[in-house]
Design a protein around this motif. Sequence first.
Motif, PDB file in Angstrom:
ATOM      1  N   SER A   1       7.306  39.808  13.589  1.00 57.41           N
ATOM      2  CA  SER A   1       8.631  39.323  13.204  1.00 57.41           C
ATOM      3  C   SER A   1       8.817  37.830  13.448  1.00 57.41           C
ATOM      4  CB  SER A   1       9.724  40.096  13.969  1.00 57.41           C
ATOM      5  OG  SER A   1       9.531  39.982  15.380  1.00 57.41           O
ATOM      6  N   ASN A   2       8.000  37.246  14.321  1.00 59.88           N
ATOM      7  CA  ASN A   2       8.103  35.811  14.578  1.00 59.88           C
ATOM      8  C   ASN A   2       7.497  35.038  13.398  1.00 59.88           C
ATOM      9  OD1 ASN A   2       7.040  33.109  15.607  1.00 59.88           O
ATOM     10  ND2 ASN A   2       8.298  33.785  17.323  1.00 59.88           N
ATOM     11  N   PRO A   3       8.247  34.085  12.799  1.00 62.89           N
ATOM     12  CA  PRO A   3       7.738  33.361  11.630  1.00 62.89           C
ATOM     13  C   PRO A   3       6.418  32.641  11.884  1.00 62.89           C
ATOM     14  CG  PRO A   3      10.082  32.977  11.910  1.00 62.89           C
ATOM     15  CD  PRO A   3       9.624  33.696  13.133  1.00 62.89           C
ATOM     16  N   GLN A   4       6.263  32.052  13.088  1.00 62.81           N
ATOM     17  CA  GLN A   4       5.024  31.347  13.393  1.00 62.81           C
ATOM     18  C   GLN A   4       3.855  32.316  13.508  1.00 62.81           C
ATOM     19  OE1 GLN A   4       4.877  27.876  13.548  1.00 62.81           O
ATOM     20  NE2 GLN A   4       2.691  28.341  13.412  1.00 62.81           N
ATOM     21  N   ASP A   5       4.090  33.497  14.099  1.00 66.31           N
ATOM     22  CA  ASP A   5       3.031  34.503  14.196  1.00 66.31           C
ATOM     23  C   ASP A   5       2.643  35.021  12.812  1.00 66.31           C
ATOM     24  OD1 ASP A   5       3.128  34.201  16.920  1.00 66.31           O
ATOM     25  OD2 ASP A   5       4.436  35.948  17.254  1.00 66.31           O
ATOM     26  N   ILE A   6       3.622  35.196  11.938  1.00 67.55           N
ATOM     27  CA  ILE A   6       3.342  35.649  10.570  1.00 67.55           C
ATOM     28  C   ILE A   6       2.492  34.622   9.837  1.00 67.55           C
ATOM     29  CG2 ILE A   6       4.420  36.107   8.337  1.00 67.55           C
ATOM     30  CD1 ILE A   6       6.759  37.360   9.825  1.00 67.55           C
ATOM     31  N   THR A   7       2.815  33.352  10.005  1.00 64.30           N
ATOM     32  CA  THR A   7       2.063  32.284   9.339  1.00 64.30           C
ATOM     33  C   THR A   7       0.628  32.228   9.842  1.00 64.30           C
ATOM     34  OG1 THR A   7       4.140  31.040   9.235  1.00 64.30           O
ATOM     35  CG2 THR A   7       2.123  29.855   8.713  1.00 64.30           C
ATOM     36  N   ASN A   8       0.423  32.340  11.155  1.00 64.82           N
ATOM     37  CA  ASN A   8      -0.938  32.338  11.708  1.00 64.82           C
ATOM     38  C   ASN A   8      -1.727  33.560  11.250  1.00 64.82           C
ATOM     39  OD1 ASN A   8      -0.730  29.902  13.154  1.00 64.82           O
ATOM     40  ND2 ASN A   8       0.255  30.923  14.883  1.00 64.82           N
ATOM     41  N   ALA A   9      -1.046  34.713  11.153  1.00 62.39           N
ATOM     42  CA  ALA A   9      -1.728  35.930  10.704  1.00 62.39           C
ATOM     43  C   ALA A   9      -2.151  35.807   9.245  1.00 62.39           C
ATOM     44  CB  ALA A   9      -0.817  37.141  10.902  1.00 62.39           C
ATOM     45  N   PHE A  10      -1.301  35.217   8.420  1.00 64.41           N
ATOM     46  CA  PHE A  10      -1.667  34.983   7.027  1.00 64.41           C
ATOM     47  C   PHE A  10      -2.879  34.063   6.929  1.00 64.41           C
ATOM     48  CE2 PHE A  10       2.508  36.298   5.038  1.00 64.41           C
ATOM     49  CZ  PHE A  10       1.931  37.177   4.136  1.00 64.41           C
ATOM     50  N   ASN A  11      -2.912  33.024   7.738  1.00 61.04           N
ATOM     51  CA  ASN A  11      -4.017  32.065   7.689  1.00 61.04           C
ATOM     52  C   ASN A  11      -5.343  32.731   8.044  1.00 61.04           C
ATOM     53  OD1 ASN A  11      -4.811  29.308   7.226  1.00 61.04           O
ATOM     54  ND2 ASN A  11      -5.171  29.125   9.429  1.00 61.04           N
ATOM     55  N   LYS A  12      -5.341  33.589   9.062  1.00 66.01           N
ATOM     56  CA  LYS A  12      -6.567  34.285   9.448  1.00 66.01           C
ATOM     57  C   LYS A  12      -6.988  35.306   8.389  1.00 66.01           C
ATOM     58  CE  LYS A  12      -6.038  33.690  14.446  1.00 66.01           C
ATOM     59  NZ  LYS A  12      -5.916  34.361  15.765  1.00 66.01           N
ATOM     60  N   GLN A  13      -6.007  35.928   7.766  1.00 64.38           N
ATOM     61  CA  GLN A  13      -6.338  36.890   6.712  1.00 64.38           C
ATOM     62  C   GLN A  13      -6.991  36.202   5.517  1.00 64.38           C
ATOM     63  OE1 GLN A  13      -3.346  39.886   5.534  1.00 64.38           O
ATOM     64  NE2 GLN A  13      -3.636  39.212   3.427  1.00 64.38           N
ATOM     65  N   PHE A  14      -6.450  35.056   5.111  1.00 63.99           N
ATOM     66  CA  PHE A  14      -7.000  34.329   3.978  1.00 63.99           C
ATOM     67  C   PHE A  14      -8.312  33.631   4.313  1.00 63.99           C
ATOM     68  CE2 PHE A  14      -2.351  33.776   2.572  1.00 63.99           C
ATOM     69  CZ  PHE A  14      -2.368  35.016   1.959  1.00 63.99           C
ATOM     70  N   LEU A  15      -8.553  33.425   5.597  1.00 66.61           N
ATOM     71  CA  LEU A  15      -9.743  32.681   6.016  1.00 66.61           C
ATOM     72  C   LEU A  15     -11.003  33.537   5.984  1.00 66.61           C
ATOM     73  CD1 LEU A  15     -10.580  29.874   7.096  1.00 66.61           C
ATOM     74  CD2 LEU A  15     -10.281  30.778   9.391  1.00 66.61           C
ATOM     75  N   ASN A  16     -10.837  34.878   5.961  1.00 67.00           N
ATOM     76  CA  ASN A  16     -12.001  35.769   6.043  1.00 67.00           C
ATOM     77  C   ASN A  16     -12.757  35.533   7.345  1.00 67.00           C
ATOM     78  OD1 ASN A  16     -12.027  37.515   3.863  1.00 67.00           O
ATOM     79  ND2 ASN A  16     -12.945  35.996   2.510  1.00 67.00           N
ATOM     80  N   MET A  17     -12.069  35.670   8.454  1.00 61.99           N
ATOM     81  CA  MET A  17     -12.672  35.411   9.754  1.00 61.99           C
ATOM     82  C   MET A  17     -13.755  36.426  10.111  1.00 61.99           C
ATOM     83  SD  MET A  17     -11.247  32.711  11.042  1.00 61.99           S
ATOM     84  CE  MET A  17     -11.475  32.828  12.816  1.00 61.99           C
ATOM     85  N   GLU A  18     -13.653  37.659   9.520  1.00 61.66           N
ATOM     86  CA  GLU A  18     -14.640  38.674   9.889  1.00 61.66           C
ATOM     87  C   GLU A  18     -16.015  38.307   9.346  1.00 61.66           C
ATOM     88  OE1 GLU A  18     -13.003  39.912   5.918  1.00 61.66           O
ATOM     89  OE2 GLU A  18     -12.215  39.125   7.802  1.00 61.66           O
ATOM     90  N   GLU A  19     -17.013  38.675  10.081  1.00 66.16           N
ATOM     91  CA  GLU A  19     -18.391  38.409   9.681  1.00 66.16           C
ATOM     92  C   GLU A  19     -18.853  39.480   8.702  1.00 66.16           C
ATOM     93  OE1 GLU A  19     -20.203  35.837  10.427  1.00 66.16           O
ATOM     94  OE2 GLU A  19     -18.715  34.925  11.755  1.00 66.16           O
ATOM     95  N   ASN A  20     -19.847  39.132   7.884  1.00 73.35           N
ATOM     96  CA  ASN A  20     -20.419  40.113   6.977  1.00 73.35           C
ATOM     97  C   ASN A  20     -21.094  41.222   7.763  1.00 73.35           C
ATOM     98  OD1 ASN A  20     -19.651  38.926   4.568  1.00 73.35           O
ATOM     99  ND2 ASN A  20     -21.449  37.610   4.509  1.00 73.35           N
TER     100      ASN A  20
END
Length: 828
Positions: free
Chosen positions: A264-283
Amino acid sequence: MLTKKSTNNRRIIICGDFNIDLFKSNLDAAKQLEATLLSYNFKLQINEPTRITERSSTCIDNIATNFDIEDTPKVHHLNLSDHSAQVIEIPANIRLTQNSWYIQRRDYSKTNCNKFRECLNSLSFAEVLNCNDCKLAFNLFHDDILLYFKLCFPLISVRVRSNKKLNWVTKRMKTASKTKRNLFMQLVNTKNKNDKKKIKSHYKNYSRIFKKCIRQAQKNENTNLVSNAGNVAQASWNIINAKLGKDKPNQMLDDMNFKGETLSNPQDITNAFNKQFLNMEENESHKPDNFRKDNIKFNSSTIYLKPTDQFEITKVIKSLRNSKSCGYDELMTSVIKENAEVLALPLSHLINLSMMQGTFPDKLKISIIKPVFKKGDKRHSDNYRPIALIPIISKVFERVMYSRMLNFFDRFDVLSNRQFGFRKNRSTTSAILELLEDIAESREKRLPVTAIFMDMSKAFDYVQHNILLDKLHKYGIRGICADWIESYLVNRQQLTETTKYCPKTQTIVKFHSDVEIVKQGVPQGSILGPLLFLIYINDLPNITKHKVTLFADDCSVVVCCKDPATYELEVNTVFHDINVWLENNMLRVNLNKTNYIEFHAPQGNPTNINIMYKNVKIHSATSLRFLGVMIDCHNSWEVHVEHLIKKLTRFIFALRRLRNIASRQASIWAFHGHIMSNLRYGIILWGNCKDINRVFKLQKKCVRAICSARSRDSCLPLFKELQILTVPSLYVYEICLYVKKNLHKFNIQKSNPRITSKLHGFNLCYPIDHKTAYFRKSVFYMSVHTFNHLPNEIKILEQPELGRKLYKWCLEKSYYKISDHFMSSNNN
């Protein structure tokens, strides 16, 4: 019965027993019901049995809405009757309760633009021109530009209203509206029959005149907006989008769901979106060292980077697409283009330094990501896609390198002929035609044929830099150019930006995520990224003898086999080889979204082969969507035409409303943007199908709506008045243009061997000896047949004269049937 009230700006639900079985697709009543509802923007929501008896299962109970719903309606069989119960859930609208709010933006007034130009003219850029270090010189240049940019274009607060004031609602309009209400109250309160009859007649006449005045006032206001606008087309589309409901502000949610976790925190939502779009998980699989290098044809030549000059840079800047979007530095395209001559000299020096030293400025490697909603539940993060924005100056650097690399690849024929994405003179229609040509050749030889359509997941994001650089080296990108590409790819950064309304300050606040390093993939939203991806998958067609068709990351392969006994084995082998290649290159295929089609004659039966990979069975389909076109197992185009009819029918209601509140020119632009664009797309593929007359009827409805003509009026003079081609004429026009652009695919024969003059024209024949009826109905046969019936004086013309003459000729003919083109005596 539907009336004009159904098209008001209201959310309306129609439900009940329609007594028409929608499962009987060949029933004219079912098609007519669906078309009628769509013409008023209503869509049927139930697509399963609603009445089950011992003898049959029918869908006669349904729910129709004039708005999109997120959840599919459910059917419950309660055994209380042979009719089932239907349940539809409609959530309440999430809207801003405020009538207005404020946003922060730069003030791009003419005065400020002149100030910025004067400041740039006062700069000598001596420090930049005397510096020989690329990164240091660019930092000096960028800091100077940003300093004057922020001083000359200060941030201002702009008030945005949710309900804009309507200028056509004048005092006279309000007085007339009050008079109408008073007449209605008199009609209600009057008890005398004779007096009531007079008041009713007066009220009806007054209401009719008042409604006519409202429409005329709206039309006059919109006409003034269009005539006084700097961009007439853009102003017209603003009116059209407002009428279609596409101008509403984005709905900002208080909470988001990220993989089961609610934030619910706007800053947490923004950081979560960034990690999702970044493809942080390894192959999942380890990075292989022995990927298929033998599929790449080695190029012994090495690219040479020709220095640029300020004339080329000026041309590059002015060729950039106009857009209001900008990168993290807020520099807009329009501001850079207005000062192209001033910036060309320092930029040419910086780009030459960059190419000499093989480095790319770090400040141009920062991308800003904005999440855009696709479809489904707005609270689920998976339903958002990223839009990447890079600095405008980065595009200037990239365009210079792009032109040199593309010229090198074209000179040595590096790029595969089976790749159609992001290439000049190649389109989605070209890719579909290539696929259909491969299928036609196999069916002409009476061979079983299967096409597999693969769905790659985030292909651009999974490109491995070391594999890409190794492939570039083999294709001739070596030395300083290779160093430049490596510098361009590594240590790139991205951050995500979201917005939210703040009640305390009544402003739209921007939130930025933490900056993350991008370790893989090619930059999206860039000029050079697509070319690098094409190189990455360029050797994919070489791993099999069967025909592979590529359009960017869309991959399809056509498999045929002479021996029916080994047919299934051959298809599985080809599919296995392609998947192994993709895995070796660290790309992923979504096996659940990968489908295949077995093509066969309507009277024949499929072989029902099984395609497996890693214990996952690939789904078989009778029809699917490929590059915007619905392909079916018979190539009959019935599914595509049905899909097209639904799309066109739904727009008729908007066109009827638009003619009352906007000028005819705005309606024509809307018609070309929504109707003709869909009709033109791929018409050379489906334009000869048996259902083409149904599409033509919809086009005539649209033309009548633009001209306010009656349903029985002839459309022939209206088509010529509006300069619009009929569907059959459009088919003749598009297919003849295709033939002229691709004469190398056909055999040219002189109409008379004794006559050598070009004025007598020529005839064509297709190089394949055709025997089947399927081929005679295909686009390849029809293209030759249609072109040969053109007048000789048009055949000999070249572009662009051919396009103009051919359009006028097709407009003059205005065919109502394609067969009229072949029967016309004027063509010979």
